[in-house]
Motif scaffolding. Structure first.
Motif, PDB file in Angstrom:
ATOM      1  N   ALA A 193       8.807  21.784   2.046  1.00 47.27           N
ATOM      2  CA  ALA A 193      10.118  21.442   1.473  1.00 47.27           C
ATOM      3  C   ALA A 193      10.902  22.662   0.979  1.00 47.27           C
ATOM      4  O   ALA A 193      12.094  22.791   1.284  1.00 47.27           O
ATOM      5  N   PRO A 194      10.307  23.583   0.200  1.00 52.23           N
ATOM      6  CA  PRO A 194      11.086  24.763  -0.239  1.00 52.23           C
ATOM      7  C   PRO A 194      11.585  25.600   0.923  1.00 52.23           C
ATOM      8  O   PRO A 194      12.714  26.119   0.874  1.00 52.23           O
ATOM      9  N   ALA A 195      10.764  25.739   1.969  1.00 55.40           N
ATOM     10  CA  ALA A 195      11.188  26.530   3.124  1.00 55.40           C
ATOM     11  C   ALA A 195      12.364  25.865   3.831  1.00 55.40           C
ATOM     12  O   ALA A 195      13.321  26.536   4.236  1.00 55.40           O
ATOM     13  N   LEU A 254      14.545  23.796   2.471  1.00 54.19           N
ATOM     14  CA  LEU A 254      15.704  23.913   1.587  1.00 54.19           C
ATOM     15  C   LEU A 254      16.331  25.303   1.687  1.00 54.19           C
ATOM     16  O   LEU A 254      17.565  25.441   1.766  1.00 54.19           O
ATOM     17  N   THR A 255      15.488  26.328   1.699  1.00 52.78           N
ATOM     18  CA  THR A 255      15.997  27.699   1.829  1.00 52.78           C
ATOM     19  C   THR A 255      16.703  27.902   3.163  1.00 52.78           C
ATOM     20  O   THR A 255      17.770  28.531   3.235  1.00 52.78           O
ATOM     21  N   ALA A 256      16.121  27.361   4.228  1.00 54.11           N
ATOM     22  CA  ALA A 256      16.734  27.492   5.552  1.00 54.11           C
ATOM     23  C   ALA A 256      18.089  26.799   5.608  1.00 54.11           C
ATOM     24  O   ALA A 256      19.041  27.320   6.200  1.00 54.11           O
ATOM     25  N   VAL A 257      18.193  25.639   4.981  1.00 58.46           N
ATOM     26  CA  VAL A 257      19.466  24.911   4.963  1.00 58.46           C
ATOM     27  C   VAL A 257      20.531  25.702   4.201  1.00 58.46           C
ATOM     28  O   VAL A 257      21.690  25.807   4.641  1.00 58.46           O
ATOM     29  N   ILE A 258      20.151  26.274   3.060  1.00 58.03           N
ATOM     30  CA  ILE A 258      21.101  27.061   2.272  1.00 58.03           C
ATOM     31  C   ILE A 258      21.572  28.293   3.050  1.00 58.03           C
ATOM     32  O   ILE A 258      22.769  28.608   3.084  1.00 58.03           O
ATOM     33  N   LEU A 259      20.625  28.975   3.705  1.00 57.78           N
ATOM     34  CA  LEU A 259      20.990  30.158   4.488  1.00 57.78           C
ATOM     35  C   LEU A 259      21.879  29.776   5.669  1.00 57.78           C
ATOM     36  O   LEU A 259      22.833  30.497   5.995  1.00 57.78           O
ATOM     37  N   ALA A 260      21.571  28.648   6.319  1.00 59.07           N
ATOM     38  CA  ALA A 260      22.393  28.194   7.443  1.00 59.07           C
ATOM     39  C   ALA A 260      23.807  27.866   6.980  1.00 59.07           C
ATOM     40  O   ALA A 260      24.791  28.188   7.662  1.00 59.07           O
ATOM     41  N   ALA A 261      23.920  27.234   5.815  1.00 54.85           N
ATOM     42  CA  ALA A 261      25.243  26.917   5.282  1.00 54.85           C
ATOM     43  C   ALA A 261      26.030  28.187   4.958  1.00 54.85           C
ATOM     44  O   ALA A 261      27.246  28.276   5.225  1.00 54.85           O
ATOM     45  N   MET A 289       0.846  -1.196   0.000  1.00 56.98           N
ATOM     46  CA  MET A 289       0.000   0.000   0.000  1.00 56.98           C
ATOM     47  C   MET A 289       0.882   1.246   0.000  1.00 56.98           C
ATOM     48  O   MET A 289       1.774   1.390   0.830  1.00 56.98           O
ATOM     49  N   ILE A 290       0.648   2.130  -0.930  1.00 59.89           N
ATOM     50  CA  ILE A 290       1.465   3.328  -1.057  1.00 59.89           C
ATOM     51  C   ILE A 290       0.862   4.440  -0.190  1.00 59.89           C
ATOM     52  O   ILE A 290      -0.324   4.755  -0.299  1.00 59.89           O
ATOM     53  N   GLN A 291       1.709   4.999   0.657  1.00 58.76           N
ATOM     54  CA  GLN A 291       1.264   6.092   1.518  1.00 58.76           C
ATOM     55  C   GLN A 291       1.719   7.423   0.903  1.00 58.76           C
ATOM     56  O   GLN A 291       2.888   7.607   0.592  1.00 58.76           O
ATOM     57  N   ARG A 292       0.774   8.278   0.729  1.00 63.72           N
ATOM     58  CA  ARG A 292       1.101   9.594   0.192  1.00 63.72           C
ATOM     59  C   ARG A 292       1.611  10.499   1.305  1.00 63.72           C
ATOM     60  O   ARG A 292       1.178  10.409   2.443  1.00 63.72           O
ATOM     61  N   ARG A 293       2.547  11.375   0.918  1.00 61.52           N
ATOM     62  CA  ARG A 293       3.064  12.333   1.877  1.00 61.52           C
ATOM     63  C   ARG A 293       1.975  13.332   2.254  1.00 61.52           C
ATOM     64  O   ARG A 293       1.127  13.665   1.430  1.00 61.52           O
ATOM     65  N   PRO A 294       2.005  13.802   3.472  1.00 66.00           N
ATOM     66  CA  PRO A 294       1.032  14.834   3.854  1.00 66.00           C
ATOM     67  C   PRO A 294       1.128  16.026   2.916  1.00 66.00           C
ATOM     68  O   PRO A 294       2.205  16.385   2.429  1.00 66.00           O
ATOM     69  N   PHE A 295       0.000  16.660   2.692  1.00 71.99           N
ATOM     70  CA  PHE A 295      -0.058  17.751   1.720  1.00 71.99           C
ATOM     71  C   PHE A 295       0.853  18.913   2.100  1.00 71.99           C
ATOM     72  O   PHE A 295       1.473  19.535   1.243  1.00 71.99           O
ATOM     73  N   PHE A 296       0.988  19.194   3.424  1.00 69.33           N
ATOM     74  CA  PHE A 296       1.768  20.361   3.843  1.00 69.33           C
ATOM     75  C   PHE A 296       3.254  20.181   3.591  1.00 69.33           C
ATOM     76  O   PHE A 296       3.998  21.173   3.501  1.00 69.33           O
ATOM     77  N   LEU A 297       3.734  18.914   3.455  1.00 70.32           N
ATOM     78  CA  LEU A 297       5.160  18.695   3.201  1.00 70.32           C
ATOM     79  C   LEU A 297       5.579  19.259   1.842  1.00 70.32           C
ATOM     80  O   LEU A 297       6.721  19.669   1.657  1.00 70.32           O
ATOM     81  N   THR A 298       4.643  19.276   0.896  1.00 63.09           N
ATOM     82  CA  THR A 298       4.948  19.842  -0.422  1.00 63.09           C
ATOM     83  C   THR A 298       5.309  21.318  -0.316  1.00 63.09           C
ATOM     84  O   THR A 298       6.190  21.813  -1.022  1.00 63.09           O
ATOM     85  N   PHE A 299       4.644  22.022   0.588  1.00 64.61           N
ATOM     86  CA  PHE A 299       4.926  23.444   0.782  1.00 64.61           C
ATOM     87  C   PHE A 299       6.062  23.663   1.773  1.00 64.61           C
ATOM     88  O   PHE A 299       6.711  24.704   1.752  1.00 64.61           O
TER      89      PHE A 299
END
Length: 285
Positions: A13-15, A17-24, A1-11
């Protein structure tokens, strides 16, 4: 059975990723700040704390104090000029008045900082609009020296900061319960007393937020003090530029950047503490 990711994770992820880049990026600046400066080279040496002890020189303290002074003046005057506009924007009874105020408030955000700075250079120059008008009115004989002064830098920075301040203040004013104001008026309070005793205290969290945001934002101003200050008014960002691109002292430029970041974060922490105390006092009342 395939479990879909929660809808809010789609939004989310970009935040993330941006936080990781800024932290680096911030980590890279931090590690540069504790490196030795190698004259004539972009390469850095070993670990050292000399860059932080170098801040104790008077010239750097004056730049830091100037930065705090200009940022504080900008925040205060932005508040004084923006509060009436924000109040009128929220309390205006006619839709066209609100639309006009919104348009006038946010239009400066649609133009670049460099364009606005050059516009102010034309306004504040010796032969600029302000001096030309004052001369034609015979109010002055010699042009006022506004360019290349702290006053000119503050004037331009206030105009740049007002849209943000107006938005924050308008949000705070819109959340004021009008029933509290009506109750005070029914008990005999004058409009002025209602404003000073009810409206203004209830908008203090928004006022503090606006002051801190504008203060922290102004601390990183670069093009405005660079162009309008003309090298005579230095802020931290201008000093970072001089150390990083003129002297090629990247470690010390990184140290100045770290100090500016710590000051900005400190102001945010202070704002949170003050806002919490004010909310508790208001709740008690």
């Amino acid at each position: 059975m395939i479990q879909r990711r929660p809808f809010f994770l789609t939004f989310l992820a970009p935040a993330v990723l941006t936080a990781v880049i800024l932290a680096a990026a911030q980590f890279e600046v931090l590690q540069y700040s504790v490196r030795e400066f190698v004259p004539g080279s972009l390469n850095v040496g070993g670990l050292t704390l000399e860059n932080f002890t170098r801040i104790n020189r008077p010239i750097y303290w004056w730049v830091l104090l100037d930065t705090f002074y200009i940022s504080l003046l900008t925040a205060i005057f932005s508040l004084l000029l923006s509060y009436p506009v924000a109040y009128a924007l929220v309390r205006a009874k006619r839709d066209w008045v609100r639309s006009l105020l919104v348009s006038l408030s946010i239009t400066p955000l649609f133009t670049g900082e460099i364009v606005r700075t050059f516009s102010w250079m034309l306004m504040l120059g010796s032969d600029g609009f302000i001096n030309s008008v004052l001369r034609k009115l015979s109010l002055i004989d010699l042009p006022l020296q506004i360019m290349y002064t702290r006053l000119g830098v503050v004037v331009a920075l206030v105009q740049f900061s007002m849209p943000v301040m107006i938005i924050l203040l308008a949000t705070a004013i819109s959340h004021v319960d009008r029933d509290c104001e009506k109750a005070a008026a029914n008990l005999g309070a004058s409009p002025g007393a209602v404003f000073w005793r009810i409206t203004l205290p209830l908008t203090l969290p928004g006022i503090l937020s606006g002051l801190v945001v504008v203060f922290a934002w102004t601390m990183s101003a670069f093009s405005t003090p660079q162009l309008i200050g003309g090298g005579k008014v230095l802020m931290i960002s201008n000093l970072v530029y001089l150390q990083g691109f003129s002297v090629l002292n990247l470690p010390f430029a990184a140290t100045l950047s770290v100090i500016a970041l710590i000051a900005a974060l400190g102001s945010l922490v202070l704002m949170k503490a003050l806002t919490g105390r004010l909310e508790k006092r208001l709740a008690v009342r």
